[in-house]
Design an enzyme around this catalytic site. Structure first.
Site, PDB file in Angstrom:
ATOM      1  CG  HIS A 118      25.300  13.848  39.420  1.00 21.09           C
ATOM      2  ND1 HIS A 118      26.415  13.921  38.616  1.00 21.09           N
ATOM      3  CD2 HIS A 118      24.434  14.772  38.940  1.00 21.09           C
ATOM      4  CE1 HIS A 118      26.235  14.835  37.691  1.00 21.09           C
ATOM      5  NE2 HIS A 118      25.036  15.375  37.873  1.00 21.09           N
TER       6      HIS A 118
ATOM      7  CB  ALA B 134      24.534  23.723  38.719  1.00 24.45           C
TER       8      ALA B 134
END
Length: 155
Positions: free
Chosen positions: A93, A61
């Site tokens: 994260h 991503a």
């Protein structure tokens, strides 16, 4: 949100003649492959030909915005689509990837004045991702076509 009232369609969507760029993250490939399949099928239903779709893949991503930016700079697209899947883990994260990828996609759309349908899923677990993969893939194609039509009408 599933089951959300998306409002009435302003006019029928017609993708004939539109050139579309799609950037798909490979991370969580089962989900992103399903997103892409649904998105491509919907583009076909809306009249966008396979020859007018440039579909590339990136590792994850965070790399999606880099490829979208390259497509925007290259030009020739009426709309772009971002496909990815970020599933919450046990660390911070998730927030970093979700926030940075989302903000970057929006910035590229604004900086380059090109519509980008953001179908980077951000879910709590795999079950939520699976439940959304088809609908969000279709939605991305519809948003890309609708926004391309809208921007063309504003010129």
């Amino acid at each position: 949100m599933q089951g959300a009232n998306k409002g009435a369609d302003a006019k029928p969507l017609d993708g004939k003649g539109l050139r579309i760029g799609i950037v798909q993250a490979r991370f969580n490939a089962d989900i992103t492959d399903a997103l892409a399949a649904a998105c491509l099928a919907e583009f076909e239903r809306l009249g966008v030909t396979a020859d007018d779709i440039h579909h590339v893949q990136v590792p994850g991503a965070l790399e999606v915005p880099v490829a979208l930016q390259a497509m925007a700079v290259r030009g020739g697209y009426h709309a772009l689509v971002a496909l990815g899947c970020i599933i919450r883990g046990e660390t911070y994260h998730f927030e970093l990837v979700a926030n940075e990828s989302g903000a970057s996609v929006s910035r590229i759309a604004l900086d380059h004045r090109i519509p980008i349908a953001n179908a980077i899923l951000t879910t709590e677990n795999m079950e939520q991702a699976i439940a959304r993969q088809t609908d969000k893939g279709r939605d991305a194609a519809q948003v890309a076509v609708e926004m391309a039509q809208l921007l063309a009408s504003l010129k």
